[in-house]
Each structure stands twice: as structure tokens, then as C-alpha cells.
Design an enzyme around this catalytic site. Structure first.
Site, PDB file in Angstrom:
ATOM      1  N   ASP A 109       0.834  -1.187   0.000  1.00  0.00           N
ATOM      2  CA  ASP A 109       0.000   0.000   0.000  1.00  0.00           C
ATOM      3  C   ASP A 109       0.879   1.251   0.000  1.00  0.00           C
ATOM      4  O   ASP A 109       1.673   1.454   0.915  1.00  0.00           O
ATOM      5  CB  ASP A 109      -0.886  -0.034   1.250  1.00  0.00           C
ATOM      6  CG  ASP A 109      -1.886   1.096   1.258  1.00  0.00           C
ATOM      7  OD1 ASP A 109      -2.727   1.125   0.351  1.00  0.00           O
ATOM      8  OD2 ASP A 109      -1.802   1.961   2.141  1.00  0.00           O
TER       9      ASP A 109
ATOM     10  N   ASP B 276      -9.246   0.347   1.439  1.00  0.00           N
ATOM     11  CA  ASP B 276      -9.270   0.755   0.025  1.00  0.00           C
ATOM     12  C   ASP B 276     -10.593   0.334  -0.614  1.00  0.00           C
ATOM     13  O   ASP B 276     -11.220   1.113  -1.332  1.00  0.00           O
ATOM     14  CB  ASP B 276      -8.107   0.117  -0.748  1.00  0.00           C
ATOM     15  CG  ASP B 276      -6.775   0.781  -0.413  1.00  0.00           C
ATOM     16  OD1 ASP B 276      -6.720   1.472   0.626  1.00  0.00           O
ATOM     17  OD2 ASP B 276      -5.802   0.614  -1.168  1.00  0.00           O
TER      18      ASP B 276
ATOM     19  N   THR C  44      -3.025   5.656  -4.328  1.00  0.00           N
ATOM     20  CA  THR C  44      -1.903   6.402  -3.753  1.00  0.00           C
ATOM     21  C   THR C  44      -0.602   6.134  -4.513  1.00  0.00           C
ATOM     22  O   THR C  44       0.131   7.066  -4.823  1.00  0.00           O
ATOM     23  CB  THR C  44      -1.688   6.028  -2.270  1.00  0.00           C
ATOM     24  OG1 THR C  44      -1.684   4.616  -2.151  1.00  0.00           O
ATOM     25  CG2 THR C  44      -2.776   6.589  -1.400  1.00  0.00           C
TER      26      THR C  44
END
Ligand SMILES: Nc1ncnc2c1ncn2[C@@H]1O[C@H](COP(=O)(O)OP(=O)(O)O)[C@@H](O)[C@H]1O
Ligand SMILES: [Mg+2]
Length: 557
Positions: free
Chosen positions: A67, A396, A100
Site C-alpha cells: 500500500d 481501500d 496512492t
């Protein structure tokens, strides 16, 4: 740097000793390099075939994740420009909840392209202007190609949730978790003049290691990491009628030290009786409403606990304020401060309140609420690390579903939208003269890093794939992208890879904003010492033409 001097030839010092200052091109290059290093670091994590990173903090605790935001958060970055890239990830996460890594990579690519232009003597201001025009146009193109979603059909919601988890450690469970995410978001969505609003905070996420990820459950209510306060109380109450209380059930202690002189055993007895009476009254007020469960934000007196247990009432104490609010939303009960005001209409309802042993701990489930406005997902998984990564992945997924519910439009993934926008921007660039055209073209080039990176991370040849992708987009195949599992260029709508339009739009906004901000800086004044930025293996990517070297005094902090 030469210091300004006063008339007498004495240098005029405006900065504290030990401060450092870099200006002009040198400052720009340093900043661009630091930002690019950050982008380079997260690149290998992009997409379903991206690699995970193992991050070890100063306590030796290990996090394994792919992530983007988590990677940057854990890296403890010091360089000011690199920190701005961390901000990109944060903005992206806060605004859209996904994308991201992509935002950081595009930011880095925009700076790479800008560096090239600066070397060709294009002024940063022109680049910033060009990037702004390009980003505005990109947003319009994305709007135009986006696919509208009918929220009565949950297919797109589920596919988008699954896409967001495809690149995570828990990818094999994405169908199962995706389903939970869709159900949870739809349960808490509120209609607001023709549109839906979703507050992700209305979905409580609890986690407990143990079982497997398949044991993860959606609860129509709230799960509390608390046990029933008294052993004599029931551990299970069906048809629960719940008092939600945010004040303590205790006899208030006086604010000052008071002494009561008790001179006889009778007096003592009377005094204690008086206290007991007051506590009994409290319990009577509760039972008077018909309640059989008490959920209290503050403390519960021992004697009260005893009285409540005798009445067969289940009670929990010291519940977090945020949980009290969720309990109110889930059960439909009102949070009461003063027991004198409580009436049956304030009670919340749950078909079951039960303490259960989950893993090594006891938790209390308040479940089976009627049309709850807050729900809980209880995450399970083999180890703490799995549970943690499942939580990040689910975050997410929940955000992606929320994004689509709030703005019902999606695009397909696999680099298809980036390439389509890139193609259109190249045409658009042609309508501008000279240097601005160059900047817009470079913006278009920067977007191509996404399909290229997805391809590279899958171990495929980016040159072949990119030329095929470009050719197919030229022929009008808007959704031609690289499906990394098959390793083939294909229509990504057929591959079922969908993402919210909101995520893609936010990527363009955050990436452009960060790149422009970094490009605008031509003077870095640092009052203290800064540490060296992290380097990927093999040193700085891309080389640094025109930079004054990296040794001492080279200006890399
Ligand atoms: N099966 C797939 N084939 C190709 N690309 C995919 C596939 N599934 C997801 N992607 C792409 O992976 C990217 C997202 O990767 P991810 O690691 O989640 O990064 P981010 O942090 O930017 O969301 C998106 O561009 C998405 O379209
Ligand atoms: Mg993602």
C-alpha cells in the site's frame, strides 16, 4: 554563496549559524531528485503483480504491505521535497482512498519530464502553466470516457472493490471481502437530495487474529472489544432494549474533601442505606424503561453492577465515545446523559447482544439491528500481519465503493484510461504554440508511466506492449489496457477491472499539484541539519544532468 556585506565590509548574516541554503537550479534539481527517488521506491509495488515491501520500524516491528501510503508513512522520510510526495499519498488517500501509488508515480514522472525541459531551458513557470492546462483537460477527458453506473446493480461496485484488492496480500479473498465491502457501504449510505452520501466512519472495522480471512464477518450492528462487567450478568440477551448512557452510574464524589462524623453504628447503617437507596433508584429508572442492556461510556459502581445483575441486565462500561455514537446509529437509541430524563423512546434495539470469545479475548456483539446506520466488519486472519494488511485492503475497498456510490461513474483499469488521456492530450498539445505545447506533451508522456510500470512489474516487455497499446488506442479502442494476469493487451472492461472515476480524477489533481509545488521552489533555506533522502538500490534514478554533484556541499541533505 556570496554573502551581502554592509558598507563597512562586514557580512550581514540573516540566518542562524549552521543553516544551509541552496538556490536556483541547484535547489530545483535537489528537490526533483528527492521526489523522484520516492516515486522510484513505490514503483515496484504498483498493480496486482507488484511486489510487497517489508518495513521495519525503529522498534523492530515489521509491516508487510504494498500500500503506497503505508510504505511512505513507515519510511520516516526527512527530505522536505520528498516529504511533499508523502503528502501526495496522504491527500490521495484522504480524498479518494485508493490510487496512492499511482499518484506518487505520476508525480515523479511529471518531475522527470520537467527536469528534462528545464535542461532545455524551458522555465519552470511555463512548465507549471502547461501542466495546469493539461491536467484540466485530462479531467475533462476522463469525465467524457467514464462509464455511468446504475446503483441498482451492484456488479460494478463489486468489481471495483475487487480491483482495489487485486494488488494486496489478501487478493485471493477479494471476492469474499469485496462482497462485504459493498454490503457495508450500501447499508450506511444516506440519500441526500437525489445523491448518496457515505461516511466511512460509520463502518467500524475491528480485527482479531485467528481463524482465516474467510472468517471475516459483516455485523449489522457494533462489535465492542469489551466484556460484560459482572459475572452474575447474562452473557446473552435476545430482543435487547438498550440504554446508551454517557455519564457514570456512580454516586458522585464531592469536589472538596468533606468529613462526615459518624458516631454510632446506627448512623453508619443509615448512611450506607442512603447510598444504597440512591443506587437502587438509578437501577429502578433503568428497569422502568423496560431496558435489559446498559451500555455506558463511563464507570459503573460495583454495587450498581450487582443490582443490575440481579435484575438480569447485561452491562458494559467505559465504551469509547466514537463507539457510543456508532451504537446510537446502529440501534436507533438516543445517548442519554441524565437518567432522570430517560424514557422508553430513547432505547436502542438489537435482536441480540452477546459476549463471545474471539481468539483469546472476549468481545461483545450488538447485532441484528433494524436498518442500522452503522455496521461493523470483524476481520479475522491467520496472523497479526495478515489481519493488518486485510484491514488496509478493506479500507481501500470500502473507499472505492463509497466513491462510486457518491459519484456513480467508473473507468476500466490496467493503464487504459492513462493511455487514452495521454493520446488525447498529445492532440490537444498541438493547439498550443511553442514551449507550452512541450509541457503538455510531457504531461501526456508522464501518464504512460502507469501502463509501463504495470507491464514491467508483471515481468513483461514494456516496449512491445506500449506500442501495441498506443496502436489500439489510435484505432479507437478506449479501454485497451494491459491485463497483467494473462500478460495480454485487451479490453479491460471485458477483464472486469474497474476503478472509480473519482480515484482517477484525484490522481491527476494530487499529482499535478505536488509536481507544480516542487517545481515552484527555487530557494531552500534550512535552519537545521537534515538527513540524506532514502536511495533505491543502485543509487539515484535517471541521472542528474547539470547537478553540482552529490558530495559534501553538493546540496543533497
Ligand atoms: N488484472 C489487472 N490487470 C492490469 N492492471 C490491473 C489489474 N488489476 C488492477 N490493475 C491496476 O493496478 C493499479 C492499481 O494498483 P495498486 O497497487 O492498487 O496501486 P494504487 O495504490 O495506485 O491503487 C490500477 O492502475 C489498476 O487498474
Ligand atoms: Mg489500489
Amino acid at each position: 554563496m556570496s554573502l551581502p556585506t554592509s558598507a563597512g565590509g562586514v557580512p550581514v548574516l540573516i540566518l542562524k549559524e549552521g543553516s544551509s541554503r541552496t538556490r536556483g537550479k541547484e535547489a530545483q534539481y535537489n528537490n526533483m531528485m528527492a521526489a523522484k527517488v520516492v516515486a522510484e521506491t513505490v514503483k515496484s509495488a504498483l498493480g496486482p503483480k507488484g511486489m510487497d515491501k517489508m518495513l521495519v520500524d525503529s522498534f523492530g516491528d515489521v509491516t508487510i504491505t504494498s500500500d503506497g501510503r503505508t510504505i511512505l508513512d513507515e519510511m520516516d522520510i526527512q527530505h522536505p521535497a520528498a516529504k511533499m510526495m508523502v503528502e501526495v499519498a496522504k491527500t490521495q488517500d484522504n480524498e479518494a482512498g485508493d490510487g496512492t501509488t499511482t499518484a506518487v508515480i505520476i508525480s515523479g514522472a511529471l518531475l522527470s519530464e520537467a527536469e528534462d525541459l528545464i535542461n532545455k531551458n524551458v522555465h519552470p513557470t511555463i512548465i507549471i502553466d502547461g501542466y495546469k492546462k493539461a491536467s484540466e483537460r485530462a479531467l475533462k477527458i476522463l469525465e467524457k470516457i467514464a462509464i455511468s453506473v446504475d446503483l441498482n446493480f451492484q456488479g460494478y461496485l463489486k468489481k471495483a472493490a475487487m480491483t482495489s484488492m487485486a494488488s494486496k496480500l489478501v487478493a485471493e479473498h477479494r471476492e469474499y471481502l469485496g462482497d462485504l465491502a459493498v454490503k457495508a457501504v450500501l447499508q450506511v449510505a444516506e440519500k441526500d437530495v437525489g445523491k448518496y452520501k457515505v461516511d466511512i466512519d460509520d463502518i467500524k472495522v475491528e480485527k482479531k487474529p485467528g481463524e482465516s480471512v474467510r472468517g471475516t464477518k459483516l455485523i449489522n450492528g457494533v462489535v465492542l472489544d469489551k466484556e460484560v462487567v459482572h459475572s452474575g450478568m447474562p452473557k446473552r440477551v435476545e430482543n435487547a432494549k438498550i440504554v446508551l448512557l454517557d455519564s457514570p452510574l456512580e454516586i458522585e464524589k464531592t469536589e472538596f474533601d468533606a468529613k462526615i462524623n459518624i458516631e454510632s453504628p446506627e448512623q453508619m447503617d443509615a448512611f450506607l442505606k442512603q447510598e444504597e437507596m440512591m443506587l437502587r433508584e438509578m437501577v429502578d429508572k433503568i428497569t422502568g424503561t423496560g431496558a435489559n442492556v446498559v451500555l455506558c461510556q463511563k464507570g459503573l459502581d460495583d454495587m450498581i453492577q450487582h443490582f443490575l445483575s440481579r435484575k438480569g441486565i447485561l452491562a458494559l462500561r467505559r465504551i469509547k465515545k466514537s463507539d457510543m455514537e456508532k451504537l446510537s446509529k446502529a440501534s436507533g437509541g438516543k445517548i442519554v446523559t441524565n437518567l432522570d430524563d430517560v424514557n422508553p423512546g430513547d432505547l436502542g434495539y438489537a435482536s441480540l447482544v452477546e459476549e463471545r470469545k474471539i481468539g483469546d479475548d472476549k468481545m461483545t456483539f450488538v447485532e441484528g439491528c433494524k436498518n442500522p446506520r452503522a455496521v461493523t466488519i470483524l476481520i479475522r486472519g491467520g496472523t497479526e500481519r495478515i489481519v493488518d494488511e486485510a484491514e488496509r485492503s478493506l479500507h481501500d475497498a470500502l473507499c472505492v465503493v463509497r466513491d462510486i456510490v457518491e459519484e456513480p461513474k467508473v473507468v476500466a483499469g490496467g493503464g487504459a484510461p492513462e493511455l487514452e488521456v495521454s493520446k488525447e492530450l498529445k492532440k490537444y498539445a498541438g493547439t498550443f504554440p511553442g514551449r507550452e505545447q512541450l509541457a503538455i506533451e510531457r504531461f501526456a508522456e508522464a501518464l504512460e508511466t502507469i501502463p509501463i510500470t504495470l507491464t514491467e512489474n508483471a515481468g513483461l516487455d514494456p516496449i512491445d506492449i506500449l506500442s501495441e497499446l498506443r496502436a489500439r488506442h489510435e484505432k479507437g479502442e478506449i479501454w485497451a489496457g494491459i491485463e497483467v494476469n494473462s500478460g495480454k493487451v485487451q479490453d479491460m472492461t471485458k477483464a472486469g477491472v474497474f476503478e472509480p472515476l473519482a480515484v482517477k480524477k484525484q490522481i491527476i489533481k494530487s499529482a499535478t499539484e505536488a509536481a507544480s509545488m516542487i517545481l515552484k521552489i527555487d530557494d531552500v533555506i534550512a535552519s537545521g541539519k537534515m538527513k540524506t533522502p532514502p536511495m533505491p538500490p543502485g543509487g539515484a534514478p535517471g541521472g542528474m544532468p547539470g547537478m553540482g554533484g552529490m558530495g559534501p556541499g553538493g546540496g543533497v541533505y
